[in-house]
Design a protein around this motif. Structure first.
Motif, PDB file in Angstrom:
ATOM      1  N   VAL A  60      42.464 -19.966  15.683  1.00 12.75           N
ATOM      2  CA  VAL A  60      41.029 -19.809  15.438  1.00 12.75           C
ATOM      3  C   VAL A  60      40.385 -21.185  15.325  1.00 12.75           C
ATOM      4  N   GLU A  61      39.374 -21.456  16.159  1.00  8.95           N
ATOM      5  CA  GLU A  61      38.658 -22.725  16.103  1.00  8.95           C
ATOM      6  C   GLU A  61      37.776 -22.735  14.862  1.00  8.95           C
ATOM      7  N   MET A  62      38.157 -23.520  13.892  1.00 10.66           N
ATOM      8  CA  MET A  62      37.462 -23.510  12.610  1.00 10.66           C
ATOM      9  C   MET A  62      37.536 -24.890  11.979  1.00 10.66           C
ATOM     10  N   ASN A  63      36.461 -25.289  11.291  1.00 13.04           N
ATOM     11  CA  ASN A  63      36.507 -26.525  10.506  1.00 13.04           C
ATOM     12  C   ASN A  63      36.165 -26.207   9.057  1.00 13.04           C
ATOM     13  N   VAL A  64      36.407 -27.156   8.183  1.00  9.56           N
ATOM     14  CA  VAL A  64      36.241 -26.926   6.745  1.00  9.56           C
ATOM     15  C   VAL A  64      34.795 -26.592   6.394  1.00  9.56           C
ATOM     16  N   ALA A  65      33.838 -27.258   7.043  1.00  7.41           N
ATOM     17  CA  ALA A  65      32.428 -27.010   6.739  1.00  7.41           C
ATOM     18  C   ALA A  65      32.033 -25.575   7.079  1.00  7.41           C
ATOM     19  N   ASP A  66      32.488 -25.077   8.240  1.00  9.79           N
ATOM     20  CA  ASP A  66      32.180 -23.696   8.628  1.00  9.79           C
ATOM     21  C   ASP A  66      32.843 -22.696   7.683  1.00  9.79           C
ATOM     22  N   LEU A  67      34.082 -22.987   7.311  1.00 10.04           N
ATOM     23  CA  LEU A  67      34.788 -22.098   6.391  1.00 10.04           C
ATOM     24  C   LEU A  67      34.090 -22.060   5.035  1.00 10.04           C
ATOM     25  N   ALA A  68      33.574 -23.205   4.602  1.00 14.32           N
ATOM     26  CA  ALA A  68      32.851 -23.261   3.330  1.00 14.32           C
ATOM     27  C   ALA A  68      31.613 -22.368   3.360  1.00 14.32           C
ATOM     28  N   LYS A  69      30.914 -22.334   4.498  1.00 15.37           N
ATOM     29  CA  LYS A  69      29.736 -21.466   4.634  1.00 15.37           C
ATOM     30  C   LYS A  69      30.123 -20.001   4.472  1.00 15.37           C
ATOM     31  N   ILE A  70      31.242 -19.627   5.083  1.00 16.79           N
ATOM     32  CA  ILE A  70      31.693 -18.238   5.004  1.00 16.79           C
ATOM     33  C   ILE A  70      32.052 -17.881   3.564  1.00 16.79           C
ATOM     34  N   ILE A  71      32.757 -18.785   2.887  1.00 22.24           N
ATOM     35  CA  ILE A  71      33.143 -18.536   1.495  1.00 22.24           C
ATOM     36  C   ILE A  71      31.910 -18.374   0.616  1.00 22.24           C
ATOM     37  N   ASN A  72      30.898 -19.202   0.837  1.00 26.87           N
ATOM     38  CA  ASN A  72      29.667 -19.107   0.049  1.00 26.87           C
ATOM     39  C   ASN A  72      29.001 -17.748   0.219  1.00 26.87           C
ATOM     40  N   VAL A  73      28.910 -17.281   1.466  1.00 25.78           N
ATOM     41  CA  VAL A  73      28.234 -16.014   1.742  1.00 25.78           C
ATOM     42  C   VAL A  73      29.020 -14.833   1.176  1.00 25.78           C
ATOM     43  N   VAL A  74      30.316 -14.781   1.446  1.00 21.50           N
ATOM     44  CA  VAL A  74      31.127 -13.655   0.973  1.00 21.50           C
ATOM     45  C   VAL A  74      31.205 -13.659  -0.552  1.00 21.50           C
ATOM     46  N   SER A  75      31.311 -14.833  -1.158  1.00 22.29           N
ATOM     47  CA  SER A  75      31.320 -14.930  -2.619  1.00 22.29           C
ATOM     48  C   SER A  75      30.014 -14.398  -3.198  1.00 22.29           C
ATOM     49  N   PHE A  76      28.910 -14.727  -2.529  1.00 19.88           N
ATOM     50  CA  PHE A  76      27.613 -14.233  -2.995  1.00 19.88           C
ATOM     51  C   PHE A  76      27.551 -12.716  -2.919  1.00 19.88           C
TER      52      PHE A  76
END
Length: 207
Positions: free
Chosen positions: A65-81
């Protein structure tokens, strides 16, 4: 809460770039997205201090999966919310979908299925007490590392030769991400830093 009722805190989603985040989520296979959601639930349930974005990003990349830390952080923020809002408002899996309908509809189908399933199975285990909410507003230090170095030169001086200490703090951020912060101190600064830690330890022993 009745289906379709307004969700307290939902307007805060306006601060997220949710459209681009949803596009990134589409790249994540169902099993890996489920693993990410499981870790977020564990963090909200105080079973782990946070989600290690660097480690998980490497896991995704290994899986292709093409992914970087910044993009993963965005996903974590949204799902956590989403999960935090559902917990604070005591939402069922169905109410999570209807109360945050516009947000949920932007997600790919497999992500919605995962979120609903995990919340239905584990959502009730998250107790958002007043103390837990207060604690969630500050980061927590989960590891401290240090090393001694010697400054040998700089732009203004060719021969410095003074010792310094590099401190690296691993911090669980309120968002659930685990981040590393590094800084340098002179020996006197490090000694003062150490003295304060000893004073704090002495106070804690009396509690």
């Amino acid at each position: 809460m009745a289906a379709g009722a307004a969700v307290v805190g939902a307007p805060a989603l306006e601060s997220f770039d949710f459209g681009s985040t949803a596009d990134i989520i589409k790249l994540i296979p169902k099993d890996l997205f489920a693993e990410l959601c499981e870790r977020i639930i564990q963090h909200l349930h105080c079973q782990i201090p946070g989600v290690n974005t660097v480690e998980l990003c490497q896991r995704f990349q290994t899986a292709g999966v093409e992914m970087n830390v910044a993009d993963l952080a965005k996903i974590i923020n949204v799902v956590s919310f989403l999960f935090s809002t559902a917990a604070k408002n005591n939402l069922s899996a169905e109410e999570l979908s209807t109360g945050l309908g516009n947000v949920i509809r932007m997600l790919p189908k497999h992500a919605v299925q995962v979120i609903r399933h995990i919340w239905k199975e584990q959502g009730k285990s998250i107790i958002m007490s007043e103390d837990a909410r207060n604690m969630a507003t500050v980061g927590q230090i989960i590891d401290i590392q240090w090393k001694l170095g010697m400054a040998v030169s700089s732009d203004s001086c060719r021969s410095l030769k003074y010792p310094y200490v590099t401190m690296t703090l691993k911090v669980a951020e309120p968002s659930g991400q685990i981040m590393s912060r590094s800084f340098e101190m002179t020996i006197p600064q490090f000694q003062d830093f150490f003295r304060h830690f000893k004073e704090m330890a002495a106070v804690l022993e009396t509690v």
